[in-house]
Design an enzyme around this catalytic site. Structure first.
Site, PDB file in Angstrom:
ATOM      1  N   VAL A 180       0.867  -1.185   0.000  1.00 48.81           N
ATOM      2  CA  VAL A 180       0.000   0.000   0.000  1.00 48.81           C
ATOM      3  C   VAL A 180       0.896   1.226   0.000  1.00 48.81           C
ATOM      4  CG1 VAL A 180      -1.818   1.256   1.206  1.00 48.81           C
ATOM      5  CG2 VAL A 180      -1.742  -1.230   1.365  1.00 48.81           C
ATOM      6  N   HIS A 181       0.734   2.106  -0.996  1.00 41.86           N
ATOM      7  CA  HIS A 181       1.588   3.295  -0.990  1.00 41.86           C
ATOM      8  C   HIS A 181       0.957   4.528  -1.638  1.00 41.86           C
ATOM      9  CE1 HIS A 181       2.301   2.087  -5.157  1.00 41.86           C
ATOM     10  NE2 HIS A 181       2.733   3.313  -5.371  1.00 41.86           N
ATOM     11  N   ARG A 182      -0.157   4.368  -2.339  1.00 42.63           N
ATOM     12  CA  ARG A 182      -0.711   5.495  -3.097  1.00 42.63           C
ATOM     13  C   ARG A 182      -1.303   6.541  -2.156  1.00 42.63           C
ATOM     14  NH1 ARG A 182      -0.965   4.799  -8.441  1.00 42.63           N
ATOM     15  NH2 ARG A 182      -2.511   6.438  -8.637  1.00 42.63           N
TER      16      ARG A 182
ATOM     17  N   ARG B 182       6.597   6.057   2.589  1.00 42.86           N
ATOM     18  CA  ARG B 182       5.434   6.941   2.684  1.00 42.86           C
ATOM     19  C   ARG B 182       4.358   6.316   3.573  1.00 42.86           C
ATOM     20  NH1 ARG B 182       2.153   8.030  -2.674  1.00 42.86           N
ATOM     21  NH2 ARG B 182       4.017   9.201  -3.214  1.00 42.86           N
TER      22      ARG B 182
END
Length: 371
Positions: free
Chosen positions: A211-213, A244
């Protein structure tokens, strides 16, 4: 600017990149270009685990030119990169500039080359999510309309370009370089067994999640929901955390939700693919993983509002927003994983046969005279 070569080789091609996915997907093109390639890294991803390790894994030399745009916002990255590239292109003129995908580095490279009237080659042209909340959508559209050679992976990508008035000889269908990238980086059986053993994992009995968006990490409620859903899975979870995402978890006060999950730092390409190839299923908001799952023949839950890769949704992936459908889908797949895996194993990837890099470099040579 951190580092620079004295001059670009005669007939040289500048390859502008800035992130982990670009390095992975452009590695085959860089290798095919050989000494004609001049790699320019904008520094969008500056963490070693998100950058340098991928050059090493693919046996590529370090970038000949590096800038330092990382850490700034989107406008700051594009502005700083554009100024640095414009100065460099004023002194070194390649026969073409290659960019890939839809990152800030992509649109920066296209804008800088266009300003200096250097031909732009867009690898992975024609992707569209039709979701204007995504900064990447603007990057794709701008880059496509500035490009002189558009390398579209699928027929759907070609059709997207045609709807915007881009077609004819400027567009070629090449397949996606991700296919050969996955095949080149995927570890052999012995190494895969060792990777699983090191983490105490059994083949087909765990989920691999990324998960990074911003739509998931900047929204505290969305990130909380995703992490909560992972705890409802019928199997262990391996969760490599993008910097992030780790920052967002801390900022939103969600650290406790990492307990009980198999949290790791960012993984190298080979390690990630080795784990992905033997997972029960994948969960991700990554565009690249949507492509990779079709080569690895593993089912994928895409946690996003929209996707620019509908080809993967036909057989290999499902698109869900943060919510109970994440764990419900996982539970449904778990009921007959062997059957699901057998069905996917018989399907071809919609992203080509694995010769995209060779075809793209041959077309660059034919049109722009790199030989």
């Amino acid at each position: 600017m951190h580092q620079e070569i004295a001059a670009i080789p005669d007939g040289g091609v500048a390859v502008v990149l800035g992130t982990r996915p670009e390095i992975i997907k452009l590695a085959g093109i860089i290798a095919e270009l050989g000494p004609k390639a001049c790699v320019i890294h904008t520094g969008q991803h500056y963490d070693t685990g998100l950058s340098d390790v991928f050059f090493t894994e693919r046996g590529l030399p370090a970038p000949q030119v590096r800038f330092a745009v990382g850490g700034a916002g989107r406008g700051g990255q594009i502005g700083a990169g554009l100024a640095s590239l414009d100065e460099w292109f004023a002194r070194h003129r390649p026969v073409a500039v290659v960019v890939q995908g839809d990152t800030n580095a992509t649109v920066t490279g296209a804008l800088a080359a266009n300003a200096r009237r250097i031909p732009v080659v867009h690898v992975e042209a024609g992707l569209r999510s039709f979701d204007k909340t995504m900064p990447e959508e603007y990057n794709r559209i701008i880059t496509d309309h500035l490009s002189d050679l558009l390398c579209a992976a699928t027929e759907g990508n070609v059709e997207n370009l045609a709807r915007e008035g881009i077609g004819g000889a400027a567009v070629i269908r090449t397949g996606n370089t991700v296919v050969e990238a996955v095949r080149a980086a995927l570890p052999g059986p012995d190494r895969c067994r060792a990777l699983l053993a090191e983490r105490g994992l059994a083949p087909g009995r765990y989920a691999l999640v990324t998960v990074h968006r911003p739509e998931n990490t900047d929204d505290a409620a969305a990130l909380r929901t995703i992490l909560t859903e992972l705890h409802r899975f019928p199997c262990p979870v391996v969760l490599p955390l993008h910097p992030r995402t780790l920052g967002a978890v801390r900022r939103h006060g969600l650290v406790d939700l990492l307990d009980g999950l198999g949290v790791t730092g960012p993984l190298g390409s080979a390690e990630f693919l080795g784990l992905a190839a033997h997972a029960a299923f994948l969960v991700s908001d990554s565009g690249g993983v949507q492509e990779e799952c079709t080569v690895l023949k593993r089912p994928l839950i895409v946690v996003r509002r929209s996707t620019e890769r509908p080809e993967a949704m036909r057989d290999f992936a499902v698109l869900v927003s943060p919510g109970p459908l994440i764990s419900k889908t996982a539970a449904e797949w778990w009921k007959d994983l062997p059957g699901l895996h057998r069905r996917l194993a018989r399907l071809e990837s919609p992203f080509g046969a694995g010769d995209a890099s060779r075809r793209i470099v041959a077309e660059i040579a034919r049109r722009f005279g790199t030989r």
